[in-house]
Design a protein around this motif. Structure first.
Motif, mmCIF file in Angstrom:
data_model
loop_
_atom_site.group_PDB
_atom_site.id
_atom_site.type_symbol
_atom_site.label_atom_id
_atom_site.label_comp_id
_atom_site.label_asym_id
_atom_site.label_seq_id
_atom_site.Cartn_x
_atom_site.Cartn_y
_atom_site.Cartn_z
ATOM 1 N N GLY A 47 11.955 63.761 31.985
ATOM 2 C CA GLY A 47 12.213 62.711 31.009
ATOM 3 C C GLY A 47 11.411 62.795 29.732
ATOM 4 O O GLY A 47 11.499 61.895 28.881
ATOM 5 N N HIS A 48 10.624 63.856 29.556
ATOM 6 C CA HIS A 48 9.842 64.011 28.321
ATOM 7 C C HIS A 48 10.761 64.409 27.159
ATOM 8 O O HIS A 48 11.782 65.075 27.351
ATOM 9 C CB HIS A 48 8.763 65.080 28.506
ATOM 10 N N PRO A 85 -1.075 64.069 37.566
ATOM 11 C CA PRO A 85 -0.625 62.678 37.761
ATOM 12 C C PRO A 85 -0.005 62.057 36.515
ATOM 13 O O PRO A 85 0.703 61.046 36.614
ATOM 14 C CB PRO A 85 -1.920 61.940 38.142
ATOM 15 N N LEU A 86 -0.261 62.653 35.353
ATOM 16 C CA LEU A 86 0.231 62.097 34.092
ATOM 17 C C LEU A 86 1.632 62.582 33.738
ATOM 18 O O LEU A 86 2.243 62.075 32.788
ATOM 19 C CB LEU A 86 -0.727 62.453 32.956
ATOM 20 N N LEU A 87 2.147 63.552 34.485
ATOM 21 C CA LEU A 87 3.439 64.148 34.155
ATOM 22 C C LEU A 87 4.598 63.183 34.356
ATOM 23 O O LEU A 87 5.678 63.376 33.789
ATOM 24 C CB LEU A 87 3.669 65.417 34.984
ATOM 25 N N ASN A 88 4.402 62.160 35.166
ATOM 26 C CA ASN A 88 5.477 61.212 35.456
ATOM 27 C C ASN A 88 5.807 60.284 34.293
ATOM 28 O O ASN A 88 6.883 59.689 34.258
ATOM 29 C CB ASN A 88 5.113 60.354 36.678
ATOM 30 N N THR A 89 4.890 60.152 33.346
ATOM 31 C CA THR A 89 5.109 59.250 32.208
ATOM 32 C C THR A 89 5.684 60.037 31.028
ATOM 33 O O THR A 89 5.007 60.909 30.476
ATOM 34 C CB THR A 89 3.782 58.586 31.783
ATOM 35 N N PRO A 90 6.922 59.757 30.615
ATOM 36 C CA PRO A 90 7.541 60.510 29.519
ATOM 37 C C PRO A 90 6.746 60.379 28.212
ATOM 38 O O PRO A 90 6.273 59.303 27.858
ATOM 39 C CB PRO A 90 8.926 59.855 29.386
ATOM 40 N N ARG A 91 6.611 61.509 27.532
ATOM 41 C CA ARG A 91 5.887 61.554 26.265
ATOM 42 C C ARG A 91 6.611 62.452 25.270
ATOM 43 O O ARG A 91 7.496 63.223 25.640
ATOM 44 C CB ARG A 91 4.454 62.077 26.486
ATOM 45 N N ALA A 147 1.884 71.136 40.818
ATOM 46 C CA ALA A 147 2.042 69.722 40.453
ATOM 47 C C ALA A 147 3.006 69.002 41.392
ATOM 48 O O ALA A 147 3.154 67.777 41.306
ATOM 49 C CB ALA A 147 2.520 69.604 39.014
ATOM 50 N N GLY A 148 3.648 69.767 42.273
ATOM 51 C CA GLY A 148 4.542 69.163 43.261
ATOM 52 C C GLY A 148 5.999 69.126 42.868
ATOM 53 O O GLY A 148 6.778 68.340 43.420
ATOM 54 N N LEU A 202 8.706 76.118 30.537
ATOM 55 C CA LEU A 202 8.042 74.809 30.584
ATOM 56 C C LEU A 202 8.946 73.733 29.982
ATOM 57 O O LEU A 202 9.015 72.602 30.490
ATOM 58 C CB LEU A 202 6.712 74.881 29.830
ATOM 59 N N TYR A 203 9.638 74.062 28.904
ATOM 60 C CA TYR A 203 10.565 73.128 28.268
ATOM 61 C C TYR A 203 11.609 72.632 29.269
ATOM 62 O O TYR A 203 11.828 71.414 29.405
ATOM 63 C CB TYR A 203 11.246 73.820 27.080
ATOM 64 N N HIS A 204 12.264 73.562 29.962
ATOM 65 C CA HIS A 204 13.328 73.179 30.898
ATOM 66 C C HIS A 204 12.790 72.372 32.077
ATOM 67 O O HIS A 204 13.523 71.563 32.659
ATOM 68 C CB HIS A 204 14.064 74.426 31.391
ATOM 69 N N PHE A 205 11.524 72.565 32.405
ATOM 70 C CA PHE A 205 10.902 71.760 33.454
ATOM 71 C C PHE A 205 10.610 70.343 32.956
ATOM 72 O O PHE A 205 10.971 69.353 33.600
ATOM 73 C CB PHE A 205 9.609 72.437 33.929
ATOM 74 N N LEU A 206 9.972 70.231 31.807
ATOM 75 C CA LEU A 206 9.531 68.920 31.319
ATOM 76 C C LEU A 206 10.692 67.994 30.975
ATOM 77 O O LEU A 206 10.595 66.770 31.162
ATOM 78 C CB LEU A 206 8.615 69.099 30.108
#
Length: 345
Positions: free
Chosen positions: A44-45, A9-15, A150-151, A36-40
């Motif tokens: 918007g991370h 649930p925390l993946l939606n908030t860019p960090r 994670a959907g 993982l980089y290309h996904f994140l």
């Protein structure tokens, strides 16, 4: 360590995110990190991949590899990036020591550390979230699972697929090891649906060396390999002078330990390489001989049941002598398969 699912649930908030892996990253370490980089970045991370050390040149084809920061080469830059991170994903290692000189820095940071790994006995107190699953073929497979569960399966694009395929392909021995499960093949089918050219990835990994490496392999197999049929074991011992003679670079010895396993009856293959600071071991086995336990007991190492690594601060001759004592102590276990085969006959 909280389950990795709690992170979804925390993946939606860019960090600000750092992704790292073990020193001298192989195709699974680099592939899982870049996948993982290309996904994140699609979420918007702000993401940076930091490698503890240099890596093999034949990994440079991976999309995004030109952006990876080498900690040892650009330490000030890397430390600055690490200190700004909110999350640090730790991939393909189970304990921070595998990141070499980065370990004390990552340990000291007030940051959320996230583990995704398939090695035994993870240091779980070090990580806020994570998953460790020794049944998985590779960390790259686990990154795919992470994305899908994670959907976000729709974000598995061509770049993600290329990187993860390279990691899975190499860690399964081109899909011949038992860990190449039905789930692995379904994942590859999904990659193909995304337009993956698996032939090109294979060529980048296996057909991308210099001539000197092939001559080095020939020299090693002819002059540095010993076969101990009484122990169903083969050993390759490489002195530093061979590395200098053939101008061997990082990654050039990758996969060499697998060659002796093609010999009929061999259950344990080992290679030891004389490096500047220590002697580095790699172990591979067939059947039910546990090289993870073997490496932990005798060579300060570990890994997987049929694939592990280790080290020794003793001289090359001394560490080889220690290996010979070790296989003698494990003679019964190394001969079990032969005995059972004879009984069947």
């Amino acid at each position: 360590m909280l389950p990795i699912q709690d992170l979804y649930p925390l993946l939606n908030t860019p960090r600000k995110v750092v992704i790292t892996m073990h020193q001298k990253p192989d195709a699974d370490a680099m592939g899982s990190a870049l996948g993982l980089y290309h996904f994140l970045v699609q979420l918007g991370h702000h993401v940076t991949v930091v490698s503890p050390t240099n890596w093999a040149k034949w990994l440079n084809w991976m999309p995004g590899c030109n952006k990876v920061v080498d900690f040892e080469l650009t330490r000030d830059k890397a430390e600055g990036i690490l200190k700004e991170a909110e999350w640090i994903f730790c991939l393909d290692f189970n304990i921070l020591l595998r990141t070499k000189n980065m370990a004390p820095i990552i340990k000291a940071l007030n940051v959320t550390r996230i583990l995704i790994d398939h090695h035994a006995q993870p240091d779980t107190p070090t990580f806020a979230y994570g998953i460790s699953d020794t049944k998985k073929s590779s960390t790259s497979e686990m990154i795919y699972d992470f994305i899908v569960e994670a959907g976000y399966k729709h974000l598995v694009n061509k770049e993600v697929a290329q990187c993860l395929y390279a990691g899975v392909m190499t860690d399964t021995g081109s899909f011949r090891f038992p860990a190449a499960s039905a789930a692995v093949h379904r994942m590859i089918a999904d990659f193909k649906d995304q337009g993956l050219d698996h032939t090109k990835v294979h060529e980048h990994i296996y057909d991308n060396y210099l001539e000197n490496r092939l001559r080095f392999i020939g020299h090693v197999l002819l002059h540095r390999m010993e076969v101990f049929y009484e122990y169903n074991t083969a050993l390759i011992s490489i002195p530093k002078k061979d590395l200098l003679r053939y101008e061997i670079k990082t990654g050039d010895t990758e996969g060499l330990v697998n060659y002796p396993l093609s010999i009929q009856g061999i259950r344990l293959a080992a290679i030891v390489i004389d490096r500047d600071e220590e002697r580095k071991w790699s172990f591979r086995s067939k059947g039910d001989f546990d090289v993870n336990s073997f490496a932990r007991k005798y060579f300060e190492g570990g890994g997987h049941f049929n694939a592990a690594g280790g080290r020794s601060s003793a001289s090359l001759d001394e560490t080889v002598e220690h290996f010979m004592q070790a296989i003698q102590e494990n003679e019964a276990a190394l001969q079990e398969e032969r005995t059972s085969s004879n009984k069947k006959q």
